[in-house]
Design a protein around this motif. Structure first.
Motif, PDB file in Angstrom:
ATOM      1  N   TRP A   1      -7.147  -4.125   9.080  1.00  5.23           N
ATOM      2  CA  TRP A   1      -6.085  -3.140   8.909  1.00  5.23           C
ATOM      3  C   TRP A   1      -6.510  -2.058   7.919  1.00  5.23           C
ATOM      4  O   TRP A   1      -6.172  -0.891   8.093  1.00  5.23           O
ATOM      5  CB  TRP A   1      -4.807  -3.789   8.420  1.00  5.23           C
ATOM      6  CG  TRP A   1      -4.176  -4.729   9.398  1.00  5.23           C
ATOM      7  CD1 TRP A   1      -4.425  -4.824  10.741  1.00  5.23           C
ATOM      8  CD2 TRP A   1      -3.204  -5.719   9.114  1.00  5.23           C
ATOM      9  NE1 TRP A   1      -3.661  -5.806  11.298  1.00  5.23           N
ATOM     10  CE2 TRP A   1      -2.893  -6.373  10.333  1.00  5.23           C
ATOM     11  CE3 TRP A   1      -2.554  -6.119   7.963  1.00  5.23           C
ATOM     12  CZ2 TRP A   1      -1.960  -7.400  10.405  1.00  5.23           C
ATOM     13  CZ3 TRP A   1      -1.632  -7.136   8.035  1.00  5.23           C
ATOM     14  CH2 TRP A   1      -1.337  -7.778   9.251  1.00  5.23           C
ATOM     15  N   LEU A   2      -7.254  -2.451   6.896  1.00  4.46           N
ATOM     16  CA  LEU A   2      -7.738  -1.492   5.906  1.00  4.46           C
ATOM     17  C   LEU A   2      -8.671  -0.485   6.554  1.00  4.46           C
ATOM     18  O   LEU A   2      -8.578   0.719   6.306  1.00  4.46           O
ATOM     19  CB  LEU A   2      -8.453  -2.254   4.777  1.00  4.46           C
ATOM     20  CG  LEU A   2      -8.599  -1.585   3.432  1.00  4.46           C
ATOM     21  CD1 LEU A   2      -7.253  -1.189   2.873  1.00  4.46           C
ATOM     22  CD2 LEU A   2      -9.316  -2.515   2.473  1.00  4.46           C
ATOM     23  N   ILE A   3      -9.544  -0.982   7.423  1.00  5.23           N
ATOM     24  CA  ILE A   3     -10.480  -0.112   8.139  1.00  5.23           C
ATOM     25  C   ILE A   3      -9.718   0.851   9.058  1.00  5.23           C
ATOM     26  O   ILE A   3     -10.079   2.018   9.180  1.00  5.23           O
ATOM     27  CB  ILE A   3     -11.497  -0.946   8.953  1.00  5.23           C
ATOM     28  CG1 ILE A   3     -12.441  -1.671   7.996  1.00  5.23           C
ATOM     29  CG2 ILE A   3     -12.274  -0.076   9.923  1.00  5.23           C
ATOM     30  CD1 ILE A   3     -13.298  -2.730   8.665  1.00  5.23           C
ATOM     31  N   GLU A   4      -8.638   0.342   9.667  1.00  5.64           N
ATOM     32  CA  GLU A   4      -7.836   1.175  10.566  1.00  5.64           C
ATOM     33  C   GLU A   4      -7.029   2.233   9.811  1.00  5.64           C
ATOM     34  O   GLU A   4      -6.431   3.103  10.418  1.00  5.64           O
ATOM     35  CB  GLU A   4      -6.878   0.299  11.379  1.00  5.64           C
ATOM     36  CG  GLU A   4      -7.583  -0.599  12.373  1.00  5.64           C
ATOM     37  CD  GLU A   4      -6.630  -1.590  13.021  1.00  5.64           C
ATOM     38  OE1 GLU A   4      -5.393  -1.495  12.812  1.00  5.64           O
ATOM     39  OE2 GLU A   4      -7.113  -2.477  13.741  1.00  5.64           O
ATOM     40  N   GLY A   5      -7.010   2.125   8.480  1.00  6.47           N
ATOM     41  CA  GLY A   5      -6.306   3.113   7.671  1.00  6.47           C
ATOM     42  C   GLY A   5      -4.812   2.909   7.574  1.00  6.47           C
ATOM     43  O   GLY A   5      -4.076   3.820   7.235  1.00  6.47           O
ATOM     44  N   LYS A   6      -4.354   1.709   7.842  1.00  7.71           N
ATOM     45  CA  LYS A   6      -2.918   1.421   7.781  1.00  7.71           C
ATOM     46  C   LYS A   6      -2.500   1.152   6.340  1.00  7.71           C
ATOM     47  O   LYS A   6      -3.129   0.362   5.652  1.00  7.71           O
ATOM     48  CB  LYS A   6      -2.575   0.196   8.633  1.00  7.71           C
ATOM     49  CG  LYS A   6      -2.837   0.378  10.098  1.00  7.71           C
ATOM     50  CD  LYS A   6      -2.480  -0.889  10.841  1.00  7.71           C
ATOM     51  CE  LYS A   6      -2.718  -0.728  12.319  1.00  7.71           C
ATOM     52  NZ  LYS A   6      -2.445  -1.940  13.057  1.00  7.71           N
ATOM     53  N   GLU A   7      -1.464   1.796   5.868  1.00 13.26           N
ATOM     54  CA  GLU A   7      -0.813   1.518   4.587  1.00 13.26           C
ATOM     55  C   GLU A   7      -1.750   0.886   3.561  1.00 13.26           C
ATOM     56  O   GLU A   7      -1.569  -0.246   3.135  1.00 13.26           O
ATOM     57  CB  GLU A   7       0.392   0.611   4.809  1.00 13.26           C
ATOM     58  CG  GLU A   7       1.401   1.169   5.766  1.00 13.26           C
ATOM     59  CD  GLU A   7       2.506   0.188   6.078  1.00 13.26           C
ATOM     60  OE1 GLU A   7       2.754  -0.724   5.279  1.00 13.26           O
ATOM     61  OE2 GLU A   7       3.117   0.334   7.143  1.00 13.26           O
ATOM     62  N   GLN A   8      -2.729   1.631   3.136  1.00 10.24           N
ATOM     63  CA  GLN A   8      -3.803   1.109   2.301  1.00 10.24           C
ATOM     64  C   GLN A   8      -3.315   0.390   1.046  1.00 10.24           C
ATOM     65  O   GLN A   8      -3.774  -0.700   0.738  1.00 10.24           O
ATOM     66  CB  GLN A   8      -4.763   2.238   1.921  1.00 10.24           C
ATOM     67  CG  GLN A   8      -5.995   1.729   1.204  1.00 10.24           C
ATOM     68  CD  GLN A   8      -7.134   2.718   1.279  1.00 10.24           C
ATOM     69  OE1 GLN A   8      -7.207   3.501   2.212  1.00 10.24           O
ATOM     70  NE2 GLN A   8      -8.000   2.676   0.310  1.00 10.24           N
TER      71      GLN A   8
ATOM     72  N   ASP B   1      -7.967   3.676  -5.736  1.00 10.95           N
ATOM     73  CA  ASP B   1      -7.140   4.356  -4.743  1.00 10.95           C
ATOM     74  C   ASP B   1      -5.971   5.069  -5.414  1.00 10.95           C
ATOM     75  O   ASP B   1      -5.668   6.225  -5.108  1.00 10.95           O
ATOM     76  CB  ASP B   1      -6.622   3.340  -3.713  1.00 10.95           C
ATOM     77  CG  ASP B   1      -5.848   3.992  -2.596  1.00 10.95           C
ATOM     78  OD1 ASP B   1      -6.424   4.844  -1.897  1.00 10.95           O
ATOM     79  OD2 ASP B   1      -4.662   3.649  -2.432  1.00 10.95           O
TER      80      ASP B   1
END
Length: 194
Positions: free
Chosen positions: A120-127, A157
């Motif tokens: 999910w982090l790679i997909e850029g979701k709600e980091q 971040d």
């Protein structure tokens, strides 16, 4: 509550498509831990062949009740089946993904939970939210080094996106306290709080 369930059960014999009552029954059976009743009401629900949003609402109530009663293996199977069979909205996909993550953490499948979170982090979701979840997963796994690693990413971040945001700074500080406390460094955490 049990007498209310019994009344609803009798009512549904003649009205199996009264979905509002079925929804109430699913919630009630889940809240009081009547698992056989929960399954029975969901079977009545499925037998009435609901479609669209009605089917989704009943299914999500059933899944929620499974998790509420710590039926994680059954919940995992249910959510994966729901995900594969249904055309879900973005919000519904998030509910399913969060539920599967809860199941993985509760069943102590920390490697799989972290793997999912990294995707999910790679997909850029709600980091930021994912970084908090990665920290939490590491803490549950008692992997202090990994928790600190994810904390460092969180701080980086936050500093990049919100360098002067006092709420972000406080949330990061509280996360640091949580890591210290959970990892057995309560004295250090108390010193920082003073």
């Amino acid at each position: 509550f049990p007498s209310k369930l019994e009344y609803y059960k009798q009512y549904l014999i003649g009205n199996p498509e009264d979905y509002e009552v079925l929804f109430e029954c699913l919630q009630l059976a889940g809240k009081i831990g009547h698992i056989e009743e929960l399954h029975a009401f969901y079977a009545v629900f499925l037998d009435s062949s609901p479609r669209g949003s009605v089917f989704k609402r009943g299914s999500f109530l059933y899944g929620e009740a499974l998790l509420l009663n710590n039926l994680f293996s059954l919940g995992d199977e249910f959510y994966r089946h729901l995900q594969a069979r249904q055309d879900l909205s973005v919000a519904e996909k998030k509910i399913v993904a969060d539920s599967v993550l809860t199941i993985l953490q509760s069943e102590e499948h920390y490697f799989e939970a972290e793997k999912q979170l990294r995707l999910w982090l790679i997909e850029g979701k709600e980091q930021k939210e994912i970084l908090y979840q990665l920290i939490q997963t590491s803490l549950l796994n008692r992997d202090w080094g990994n928790a600190w690693k994810w904390y460092e990413f969180l701080v980086l971040d936050s500093n990049e996106l919100h360098p002067d945001d006092k709420v972000e700074i406080m949330n990061n500080f509280l996360t640091k306290i949580k890591i210290l406390h959970t990892s057995g460094q309560a004295e250090v955490a108390l010193e920082l709080l003073e």
